[in-house]
Design a protein around this motif. Structure first.
Motif, PDB file in Angstrom:
ATOM      1  N   CYS A   8      -7.075 -15.978  -7.971  1.00  0.00           N
ATOM      2  CA  CYS A   8      -6.075 -15.446  -7.044  1.00  0.00           C
ATOM      3  C   CYS A   8      -6.581 -14.223  -6.297  1.00  0.00           C
ATOM      4  N   SER A   9      -7.018 -13.221  -7.041  1.00  0.00           N
ATOM      5  CA  SER A   9      -7.398 -11.979  -6.389  1.00  0.00           C
ATOM      6  C   SER A   9      -8.712 -12.142  -5.639  1.00  0.00           C
ATOM      7  N   CYS A  10      -9.609 -12.993  -6.140  1.00  0.00           N
ATOM      8  CA  CYS A  10     -10.911 -13.092  -5.482  1.00  0.00           C
ATOM      9  C   CYS A  10     -10.753 -13.645  -4.076  1.00  0.00           C
ATOM     10  N   LEU A  11      -9.785 -14.515  -3.865  1.00  0.00           N
ATOM     11  CA  LEU A  11      -9.629 -15.071  -2.540  1.00  0.00           C
ATOM     12  C   LEU A  11      -8.913 -14.110  -1.607  1.00  0.00           C
ATOM     13  N   ALA A  12      -7.995 -13.332  -2.170  1.00  0.00           N
ATOM     14  CA  ALA A  12      -7.114 -12.557  -1.310  1.00  0.00           C
ATOM     15  C   ALA A  12      -7.748 -11.279  -0.780  1.00  0.00           C
ATOM     16  N   VAL A  13      -8.644 -10.651  -1.548  1.00  0.00           N
ATOM     17  CA  VAL A  13      -9.103  -9.319  -1.136  1.00  0.00           C
ATOM     18  C   VAL A  13     -10.468  -9.347  -0.471  1.00  0.00           C
ATOM     19  N   THR A  14     -11.041 -10.566  -0.265  1.00  0.00           N
ATOM     20  CA  THR A  14     -12.424 -10.588   0.213  1.00  0.00           C
ATOM     21  C   THR A  14     -12.547 -10.735   1.714  1.00  0.00           C
ATOM     22  N   ALA A  15     -11.493 -10.434   2.478  1.00  0.00           N
ATOM     23  CA  ALA A  15     -11.613 -10.545   3.933  1.00  0.00           C
ATOM     24  C   ALA A  15     -12.569  -9.486   4.471  1.00  0.00           C
ATOM     25  N   VAL A  54      -3.952  -0.773 -15.926  1.00  0.00           N
ATOM     26  CA  VAL A  54      -3.838  -1.070 -14.497  1.00  0.00           C
ATOM     27  C   VAL A  54      -3.039   0.012 -13.794  1.00  0.00           C
ATOM     28  N   ILE A  55      -2.008   0.538 -14.458  1.00  0.00           N
ATOM     29  CA  ILE A  55      -1.250   1.631 -13.837  1.00  0.00           C
ATOM     30  C   ILE A  55      -2.173   2.820 -13.585  1.00  0.00           C
ATOM     31  N   LEU A  56      -3.038   3.134 -14.572  1.00  0.00           N
ATOM     32  CA  LEU A  56      -3.971   4.252 -14.400  1.00  0.00           C
ATOM     33  C   LEU A  56      -4.935   3.981 -13.246  1.00  0.00           C
ATOM     34  N   VAL A  57      -5.492   2.754 -13.224  1.00  0.00           N
ATOM     35  CA  VAL A  57      -6.441   2.412 -12.155  1.00  0.00           C
ATOM     36  C   VAL A  57      -5.753   2.498 -10.799  1.00  0.00           C
ATOM     37  N   ASN A  58      -4.504   2.027 -10.727  1.00  0.00           N
ATOM     38  CA  ASN A  58      -3.730   2.068  -9.493  1.00  0.00           C
ATOM     39  C   ASN A  58      -3.569   3.502  -9.005  1.00  0.00           C
ATOM     40  N   GLN A  59      -3.221   4.409  -9.928  1.00  0.00           N
ATOM     41  CA  GLN A  59      -3.041   5.809  -9.541  1.00  0.00           C
ATOM     42  C   GLN A  59      -4.358   6.396  -9.046  1.00  0.00           C
ATOM     43  N   VAL A  60      -5.467   6.063  -9.736  1.00  0.00           N
ATOM     44  CA  VAL A  60      -6.778   6.585  -9.306  1.00  0.00           C
ATOM     45  C   VAL A  60      -7.120   6.074  -7.911  1.00  0.00           C
ATOM     46  N   LEU A  61      -6.879   4.774  -7.669  1.00  0.00           N
ATOM     47  CA  LEU A  61      -7.183   4.209  -6.354  1.00  0.00           C
ATOM     48  C   LEU A  61      -6.335   4.854  -5.268  1.00  0.00           C
ATOM     49  N   GLN A  62      -5.042   5.070  -5.569  1.00  0.00           N
ATOM     50  CA  GLN A  62      -4.184   5.684  -4.561  1.00  0.00           C
ATOM     51  C   GLN A  62      -4.607   7.110  -4.277  1.00  0.00           C
ATOM     52  N   VAL A  95      -7.967   1.869   1.176  1.00  0.00           N
ATOM     53  CA  VAL A  95      -8.319   0.604   0.533  1.00  0.00           C
ATOM     54  C   VAL A  95      -7.191   0.135  -0.379  1.00  0.00           C
ATOM     55  N   SER A  96      -6.536   1.092  -1.064  1.00  0.00           N
ATOM     56  CA  SER A  96      -5.465   0.662  -1.960  1.00  0.00           C
ATOM     57  C   SER A  96      -4.304   0.085  -1.172  1.00  0.00           C
ATOM     58  N   LYS A  97      -4.111   0.541   0.077  1.00  0.00           N
ATOM     59  CA  LYS A  97      -3.063  -0.062   0.908  1.00  0.00           C
ATOM     60  C   LYS A  97      -3.447  -1.496   1.277  1.00  0.00           C
ATOM     61  N   GLN A  98      -4.750  -1.712   1.535  1.00  0.00           N
ATOM     62  CA  GLN A  98      -5.193  -3.064   1.858  1.00  0.00           C
ATOM     63  C   GLN A  98      -5.049  -3.986   0.663  1.00  0.00           C
ATOM     64  N   LEU A  99      -5.331  -3.455  -0.522  1.00  0.00           N
ATOM     65  CA  LEU A  99      -5.251  -4.274  -1.730  1.00  0.00           C
ATOM     66  C   LEU A  99      -3.811  -4.548  -2.127  1.00  0.00           C
TER      67      LEU A  99
END
Lengths: 204, 206
Positions: B26-33, B80-88, B94-98
Motif C-alpha cells: 500500500c504505502s510503497c505505491l502511494a508515496v513514490t511519485a 509511529v506516533i513518535l516518528v510522525n511527530q519527528v517528521l512533522q 514531506v510529512s504533508k505529502q505523506l
C-alpha cells in the motif's frame, strides 16, 4: 444529494484500491477465487461501516482541538489529535474482535470459511485508511461519514471481486513463468486502475 | 557473525518484503511519485520495523498469547506516533505529502508480519538485524520506484530539474504524466518482480 455524491465518489473515483492502494496485501493474497474474495469484501465493508462512524464520533467529541468543551469550557484548548492513531487502531481492533465473536456465534460456517482473514481485517490498511481519510477530509455530519464508509467498502468489494474473476480466467492463459502469480496480478491491477481513472472527470 | 549477515542480507533480495513476501504494498505505491517522500518513508519504516522488532523480541517471553496482537499494535502505534511527530518537526513539507501514509505504517504488513514471523521467536540482536534488513529491502524498492517515477513523470530528481538541464525539452521530449499516477506504480512493481524472477528462477511460482 451530498450523500449520494460522496457515496458514488467513494466507490468509483476515490476507490480504496485503485486510487489510494489501501488494503493491497489482503487484496493480492485472497483474490485467487471469487467466492473467498466476495466473503472478504463483504466483511471489510461491514467493518468499515461500523468503525469509521465510531471513529468520527471519537474524533469529534474527544480528539479534535477544542473537542472537550462538552465536559467543561476550561478544556477548550486541549488538543488530543496526536493520540488519534493509537485511539483509532484500538477502536478498530476492538470492533473486529466483537465482529469475530458475533460471526462465530451466529454463522459458524462463514467463520470457518474466512479463517485467519477475519482477525486480519484489524490490520487491513483500508480500514485504518478509512478512518484517517475521514479525519483528514473533515466531513460535516455522520450521514456523510456513513455514505463515505459504505461507498469505500463497496468500492473495495468491487475491486477484489473483479481481480479474482480475472485471475480465475487467467489460469488458462500462457503467462511467462517469471510473471505468474504476483507479477501479472500487479500489472492487471494497474490496468484496472487505468480503467477506473476514466471516472475522474465526472462532475456530480 | 555469518548468521547475522545472512539475516540482514536475505530480505534485501531473496526474501524482499515487497517483491517476494508481497507485504507493505500500500504505502510503497502511494508515496513514490517523487524520490524525496519515498526516501523519507523508507527511513521511517526501517526505524519502526527495527525498533518494534527489538521491543517485542525483548518482551516475547512475557506476552500472553491471547492479547499478542493488541500488545504488538500498542508498541507499533506508539513508535509511529513518535516518528510522525519527528517528521512533522523536521521535514514538515514531506510529512504533508505523506499525509495519512505515515499513520498507515501501523497497519503496514511488513511491520506486523516481521513481528509475528521473527521477533516473537528470536533473540533481540537478531530481530533488530532482521528489522533493519527488511526495512532496507523495502527501501530499495521504494527508491527505485521513486527514481523512475519522478524522473520520467516530472523530469526532476529530488527536485533538481534534470531533464531541463540536459536540454531534452528543447528537442521535443515531454514528461510522461501517466507515470506519476496510481496505475503506473502498480505496473512498475510488476515489471520489477518480472526482472527479479527472471534472474532468480527459484522465486517463480507455478
Amino acid at each position: 444529494m451530498e450523500y449520494i455524491n460522496i457515496f458514488i465518489k467513494s466507490i468509483f473515483i476515490d476507490n480504496m484500491i485503485f486510487a489510494f492502494f489501501l488494503g493491497m496485501c489482503s487484496y493480492l493474497a485472497v483474490s485467487k477465487t471469487v467466492k473467498t474474495s466476495a466473503g472478504l469484501g463483504i466483511a471489510v465493508t461491514f467493518v468499515l461501516l461500523i468503525t469509521v462512524p465510531v471513529n468520527y464520533l471519537l474524533n469529534k467529541y474527544v480528539l479534535q482541538p477544542g473537542a472537550l468543551t462538552w465536559i467543561s469550557p476550561n478544556l477548550a484548548n486541549v488538543d488530543l489529535s496526536f493520540l488519534s492513531l493509537i485511539m483509532f487502531i484500538a477502536v478498530i481492533a476492538a470492533i473486529v474482535q466483537i465482529v469475530e465473536m458475533v460471526v462465530e456465534k451466529f454463522s459458524p460456517a462463514l467463520y470457518n470459511s474466512l479463517g485467519i482473514f477475519l482477525p486480519l481485517i484489524a490490520v487491513n490498511c483500508a480500514v485504518m485508511g478509512g478512518s484517517l481519510f475521514m479525519q483528514q477530509r473533515d466531513y460535516s455530519n455522520i450521514g456523510e461519514v456513513i455514505s463515505f464508509s459504505l461507498g469505500s467498502g463497496i468500492g473495495w468489494f468491487i475491486a477484489i471481486v473483479g481481480i479474482a474473476a480475472i485471475r480465475e480466467k487467467l489460469r488458462y492463459s500462457h503467462i511467462p513463468a517469471a510473471l505468474k502469480g504476483v507479477g501479472i496480478t500487479f500489472i492487471i491491477t494497474g490496468l484496472m486502475g487505468l480503467a477506473f481513472m476514466s471516472f475522474m472527470g465526472i462532475k456530480l | 557473525m555469518s548468521k547475522f549477515s545472512e539475516i540482514f542480507t536475505t530480505p534485501l533480495a531473496k526474501n524482499n518484503p515487497i517483491t517476494v513476501q508481497v507485504l507493505g504494498i500500500c504505502s510503497c505505491l502511494a508515496v513514490t511519485a517523487q524520490l524525496k517522500p519515498a526516501f523519507v518513508m523508507a527511513i521511517s519504516v526501517t526505524v519502526v520495523v527495527a525498533l518494534s522488532n527489538l521491543i517485542i523480541s525483548l518482551l516475547r517471553n512475557t506476552i500472553p498469547p491471547r492479547i499478542r496482537i493488541i500488545v504488538q499494535l500498542v508498541v507499533v502505534s506508539t513508535l509511529v506516533i513518535l516518528v510522525n511527530q519527528v517528521l512533522q518537526a523536521f521535514v514538515y513539507d514531506v510529512s504533508k505529502q505523506l499525509s495519512v501514509y505515515v499513520g498507515l505504517i501501523i497497519t503496514n504488513c511488513i511491520v506486523m508480519g516481521r513481528l509475528e514471523a521473527f521477533a516473537m521467536s528470536h533473540k533481540p540482536m537478531e530481530s533488530v538485524m532482521d528489522g533493519i534488513g527488511n526495512g532496507l529491502g523495502y527501501g530499495v524498492i521504494l527508491v527505485i520506484l521513486g527514481f523512475f517515477r519522478e524522473l520520467f513523470g516530472s523530469g526532476t530528481l529530488w527536485g533538481y530539474p534534470v531533464m531541463e538541464k540536459l536540454g531534452l525539452y528543447n528537442i521535443g521530449y515531454e514528461n510522461n504524466g501517466l507515470v506519476i499516477m496510481a496505475p503506473m506504480a502498480l505496473i512498475l512493481v510488476g515489471v520489477i518482480i518480472w526482472i527479479q524472477r527472471t534472474k532468480d528462477k527459484d522465486l517463480q511460482e507455478n
